[in-house]
Design an enzyme around this catalytic site. Structure first.
Site, mmCIF file in Angstrom:
data_model
loop_
_atom_site.group_PDB
_atom_site.id
_atom_site.type_symbol
_atom_site.label_atom_id
_atom_site.label_comp_id
_atom_site.label_asym_id
_atom_site.label_seq_id
_atom_site.Cartn_x
_atom_site.Cartn_y
_atom_site.Cartn_z
ATOM 1 N N ASP A 50 -5.849 2.395 -4.047
ATOM 2 C CA ASP A 50 -7.111 2.343 -3.290
ATOM 3 C C ASP A 50 -7.331 3.616 -2.484
ATOM 4 O OD1 ASP A 50 -5.239 1.895 -1.300
ATOM 5 O OD2 ASP A 50 -6.181 0.075 -0.503
ATOM 6 N N SER A 92 0.827 -1.203 0.000
ATOM 7 C CA SER A 92 0.000 0.000 0.000
ATOM 8 C C SER A 92 0.865 1.259 0.000
ATOM 9 C CB SER A 92 -0.962 -0.047 1.180
ATOM 10 O OG SER A 92 -2.078 0.751 0.922
ATOM 11 N N ASP A 124 -2.166 6.194 -4.201
ATOM 12 C CA ASP A 124 -1.052 5.480 -3.577
ATOM 13 C C ASP A 124 -0.645 4.326 -4.501
ATOM 14 O OD1 ASP A 124 -3.338 3.965 -3.138
ATOM 15 O OD2 ASP A 124 -2.732 3.302 -1.141
ATOM 16 N N ASP A 172 -1.066 1.162 -4.700
ATOM 17 C CA ASP A 172 -2.018 0.116 -5.116
ATOM 18 C C ASP A 172 -3.384 0.693 -5.476
ATOM 19 O OD1 ASP A 172 -2.521 0.668 -2.386
ATOM 20 O OD2 ASP A 172 -3.485 -1.268 -2.097
#
Length: 460
Positions: free
Chosen positions: A253, A104, A249, A251
């Site tokens: 999300d 993340s 970010d 990833d």
């Protein structure tokens, strides 16, 4: 070196000794535990995986694939992908579960296995505990040679995910196209560089500049989308006279925006703006975690809905959203959850809804941001001395403020008229986080300082 085993997954820094960092042996062990847990659930042997742009991503992926195949599980590999895309694919593929290889917003030396159930949602705390127990006991049995799993790559899901956004009833593609937006994207050298421009193009946005667009995992700045890390985006929006900036970010999300003058829209206000837009068309309830801004509550009530707080953590937000049948929810860190699309934080649907809101409002970002109540959150933490009993400290604080409304669902949240403070221990570090919010910045800081003083007193 760090290795953090939590119920939501396993993450750590790459390298070092097994058990101290996220070594290849640890990747195999925890993947085997998760695969074993899946096989106990059902006869479904299909698992979807995808990864962000990290340097270690390909190495970790090969270990994960080989381990799952060794258990007799069939892997569908989305390759470079996003967390929400893998979540969507698990459901679409009728898979038993999924693993997202991403740490993340953590820096480049980190990686992690995020574990999903058959609904494409993060596994529950109870299931996470079972997986950790299987790993601790190394209680797995691998398949014999005639029963090894299969492997296939599938790169169709970026387009499928984009199509879901385009077809979502509240995403107004025509309005977005008509606004002729000029947009700058900070893709932080990860998969946002592939997915976000493709989405914008599909939404009819022609003028897109991408910063840090090489997907090499060598993040050009700290990848957490906080104001102090987004100076390059802010400067570029200003310099190029763009309408807005978008940051995600690694990833994809979490989502936040920069206004046309280079100022921050505020990650806490991503959800506020999207919820305001959704609630105008769909009456209903909203959910965010206890550490998120109360501007969401204000906007919800104004639109005739009810606001419900949840414990911190995406799993808890989702559980509460299902309980109260929320039409929109998420977290103050720029995580948007649109339940009738899927129950996961998703920057792509967030972009579609936010741009629809801006396009239809005929206003610029600054004017939209100014239409919402202004709150300031003071985010602080205190390191705990070894052996400190947090429960006793929290009990003493509760006693001191017993005349105020108190919520104990997740740590301790104390309300003071229009202000609040939330104390909770971290799942990953020996600290107490202290978040305070007020309509006055100094007041928020002062509330936090006062509580931190209390904690220090009660620690000794």
């Amino acid at each position: 070196m760090a290795l953090i085993k939590s119920i939501s997954g396993i993450r750590g820094t790459i390298g070092g000794k097994p058990g101290e960092g996220l070594s290849p042996l640890d990747v195999v062990k925890f993947t085997a535990a998760y695969g074993t847990w899946l096989l106990k659930q059902s006869d479904n042997k299909k698992v979807v995986i995808g990864r962000d742009g990290r340097i270690s991503g390909e190495m970790v992926k090969q270990l994960v694939v080989a381990t799952l195949n060794g258990l007799g599980l069939d892997v569908v590999d989305l390759g470079l992908s996003t967390t929400p895309t893998v979540e969507v694919a698990v459901k679409a593929e009728h898979a038993a579960g999924g693993i997202i290889l991403t740490a993340s917003h953590n820096p480049k030396e980190w990686n992690a296995l995020k574990l999903l159930n058959g609904d494409g949602e993060f596994i529950s705390g109870e299931d996470g505990a079972i997986v950790l127990d299987l790993a601790a006991r190394e209680d797995f049995s691998f398949a014999d040679v005639n029963k090894l799993g299969s492997y296939k790559q599938d790169d169709s899901y970026m387009q499928k995910h984009i199509d879901m956004v385009l077809n979502y009833p509240l995403v107004d593609v025509a309005a977005i196209k008509a606004r002729n937006f000029k947009i700058v994207v900070d893709a932080v050298n990860s998969t946002g560089a592939i997915f976000v421009p493709a989405l914008l193009k599909a939404l009819g946005v022609e003028d897109v500049t991408v910063l840090f667009e090489e997907v090499n995992g060598r993040f050009s700045h700290n990848p957490e989308p906080l104001p102090e890390n987004l100076t390059a985006l802010s400067n570029e929006v200003n310099k190029s006279s763009a309408d807005l900036g978008i940051a995600v970010d690694p990833d994809v999300d979490r989502l936040c925006f920069v206004c046309e003058d280079g100022s921050m829209f505020g990650e806490e206000y991503t959800l506020v703006a999207v919820a305001d837009y959704v609630l105008k068309s769909r009456k209903g309830n909203t959910v965010s975690n206890l550490s998120s801004t109360q501007a969401l509550k204000d906007v919800t009530i104004k639109n005739g809905g009810e606001y419900h707080p949840s414990a911190v953590g995406e799993v808890n937000v989702v559980r509460k959203m299902k309980e109260v049948n929320a039409v929109i929810g998420g977290e103050g860190n720029g995580g948007i959850i649109v339940p009738d699309l899927h129950y996961g934080r998703d920057a792509l649907i967030g972009i579609g809804l936010f741009l629809s809101h801006v396009a239809l409002s005929k206003k610029n970002l600054k004017a939209i941001r100014n239409s919402y109540p202004d709150y300031f959150i003071s985010k602080n933490k205190i390191e705990l001395d070894k052996g400190v009993d947090v429960i006793t400290i929290f009990d003493k604080i509760r006693g001191k403020y017993k005349n105020q409304p108190i919520n104990t669902e997740d740590g301790l949240k104390i309300e003071f008229d229009r202000d609040w403070v939330h104390l909770r221990t971290s799942n990953t570090e020996p600290i107490i986080r202290i978040y305070a919010e007020s309509q006055n910045e100094t007041t928020a800081d002062n509330i936090a300082k006062r509580i931190m003083q209390d904690i220090r007193e009660f620690m000794h």
